[in-house]
Design a protein around this motif. Structure first.
Motif, short mmCIF file in Angstrom:
data_model
loop_
_atom_site.label_atom_id
_atom_site.label_comp_id
_atom_site.label_asym_id
_atom_site.label_seq_id
_atom_site.Cartn_x
_atom_site.Cartn_y
_atom_site.Cartn_z
N ASP A 267 0.84 -1.18 0.00
CA ASP A 267 0.00 0.00 0.00
C ASP A 267 0.89 1.25 0.00
OD1 ASP A 267 -2.37 -1.44 0.06
OD2 ASP A 267 -2.31 -1.61 2.25
N PRO A 268 0.44 2.35 -0.62
CA PRO A 268 1.25 3.56 -0.72
C PRO A 268 1.74 4.10 0.62
CG PRO A 268 -0.65 3.71 -2.17
CD PRO A 268 -0.84 2.48 -1.33
N GLU A 269 0.93 3.94 1.67
CA GLU A 269 1.33 4.49 2.96
C GLU A 269 2.56 3.80 3.56
OE1 GLU A 269 -2.52 2.02 3.63
OE2 GLU A 269 -1.71 3.47 2.16
N PRO A 272 5.72 6.16 1.71
CA PRO A 272 5.20 7.50 1.43
C PRO A 272 6.16 8.38 0.65
CG PRO A 272 5.87 7.30 3.73
CD PRO A 272 5.91 5.92 3.15
N GLN A 276 3.48 8.95 -5.94
CA GLN A 276 2.20 8.22 -6.04
C GLN A 276 1.60 8.47 -7.42
OE1 GLN A 276 1.55 6.14 -3.43
NE2 GLN A 276 3.54 6.95 -2.77
N ALA A 297 4.05 1.15 -9.73
CA ALA A 297 2.76 1.55 -9.20
C ALA A 297 1.65 1.20 -10.19
CB ALA A 297 2.75 3.05 -8.92
N ARG A 303 -7.38 1.07 -6.36
CA ARG A 303 -6.42 1.95 -5.71
C ARG A 303 -5.00 1.63 -6.18
NH1 ARG A 303 -5.43 0.68 0.56
NH2 ARG A 303 -4.11 2.48 0.11
N LEU A 304 -4.14 2.62 -6.05
CA LEU A 304 -2.76 2.47 -6.47
C LEU A 304 -1.97 1.64 -5.47
CD1 LEU A 304 -1.31 3.73 -8.97
CD2 LEU A 304 -0.28 5.37 -7.40
N ARG A 305 -1.24 0.65 -5.98
CA ARG A 305 -0.41 -0.19 -5.10
C ARG A 305 0.92 -0.46 -5.80
NH1 ARG A 305 -3.11 -5.21 -2.53
NH2 ARG A 305 -1.99 -4.48 -0.70
N TRP A 306 1.95 -0.67 -4.97
CA TRP A 306 3.27 -0.96 -5.52
C TRP A 306 3.43 -2.47 -5.71
CZ3 TRP A 306 6.35 2.64 -7.49
CH2 TRP A 306 6.12 3.96 -7.13
#
Length: 316
Positions: A267-269, A272, A276, A297, A303-306
């Motif tokens: 997840d992006p968090e 950080p 993004q 990404a 939702r955006l995920r790596w």
């Protein structure tokens, strides 16, 4: 005594051989593979490869990859390439360079320098080129050079290219010195051949130096003989994070590292500091600075995920 000491030193190096990239100044003459074989024989790395083959005629920047860095070939080889070269008017060969079999000798005396300059500048308008009939490009699973050398018909193949910059450095007809910056996989000898066709007098490539394989340049490159004479190879090798210094990079927590090692997206968090942005790419390292994975990404479940492009971790 010296032989035993040398052998023990080599064995010690082999067991802990680092992953990374050697920016090699390939000499004119041997193939890219032959250069790697000499390095392999001298230092005995477990894994070795390269990004961006150079023909025997060519010299200059060749990226030699060791260990986990062999997984980077497709990513390090995708950047722009800059070459300085020399071509000669009046000849046509089966390889499109001076080392091939001469197929025609044509008059060039009527060619004007301004016409040569204009045609080289027009390289920037090219969107595709002919693949040389003597090349490693394949047709039905066989390299074209095999078809050519066994007397079989070689099909005409073309490929998409992009020429970013083209300039004439010096003209002393029938020879022309030039510099070109181009996309991955561009055949410079095909540029020479096509120039000869447009001028109506034929042309072949006689010299070629790869000055840059973005972001690595000749100023960073080591000569092959210098490398082979060294006691250890490690001082010449860039670590994977340094070799990918032009990529965004982030250090992840132990918890995130566990997710990566199990192939999960992040997840992006959890990262950080990374941009993004969809399709952005980055290198992830752990808290010890060890490379873990190349990631990209992508949108998953809205939702955006790596997501992992290429895993680089080793077993603990």
């Amino acid at each position: 005594m010296n032989n035993i000491t040398s052998s023990l030193t080599l064995d010690s190096r082999t067991s802990t051989f680092p992953s990374g990239v050697l920016v090699l100044n390939k000499p004119k003459g041997p193939t890219s593979t032959a250069c790697l074989n000499r390095i392999k024989k001298r230092f005995k790395p477990k894994k070795i490869g390269h990004a961006g083959t150079l023909d025997p005629l060519a010299q200059g920047v060749l990226l030699v990859l060791f260990g986990q860095a062999t997984k980077l070939a497709n990513y390090l080889g995708q950047g722009k390439k800059t070459y300085a070269g020399t071509l000669r008017l009046g000849l046509v060969t089966d390889t499109y360079d001076i080392e091939g079999k001469i197929e025609a000798e044509l008059p060039w005396d009527n060619i004007r320098e301004e016409d040569v300059v204009q045609e080289i500048l027009n390289w920037k308008n090219l969107q595709e080129q002919e693949v040389p009939p003597v090349s490693a490009a394949k047709y039905k699973g066989k390299p074209l050079y095999v078809l050519k050398r066994t007397g079989q018909k070689v099909p005409l193949k073309t490929k998409a290219i992009k020429i970013f910059e083209a300039q004439v450095i010096h003209i002393d007809l029938p020879e022309i010195n030039f510099r070109v910056t181009c996309s991955q996989g561009t055949y410079i000898r095909s540029l020479a051949h096509s120039l000869g066709k447009r001028l109506g007098c034929g042309a072949v490539l006689t010299e070629l130096i790869r000055e840059k394989c973005h972001p690595f340049g000749l100023e960073q490159a080591f000569d092959l003989e210098e490398v082979l004479k060294a006691e250890q190879l490690e001082p010449f090798i860039l670590s994977i994070p340094k070799a990918l210094s032009h990529w965004p990079q982030a250090t992840v927590s132990t918890e995130a590292e566990k997710l990566i090692r199990h192939g999960h997206a992040l997840d992006p968090e959890l990262v950080p500091e990374l941009p993004q942005k969809k399709d952005a790419r980055a290198l992830l390292v752990n808290e010890k600075g060890q490379e873990l994975a190349l990631v990209q990404a992508k949108v998953k479940d809205g939702r955006l995920r790596w997501t992992i492009l290429r895993g680089l971790w080793t077993q603990n």
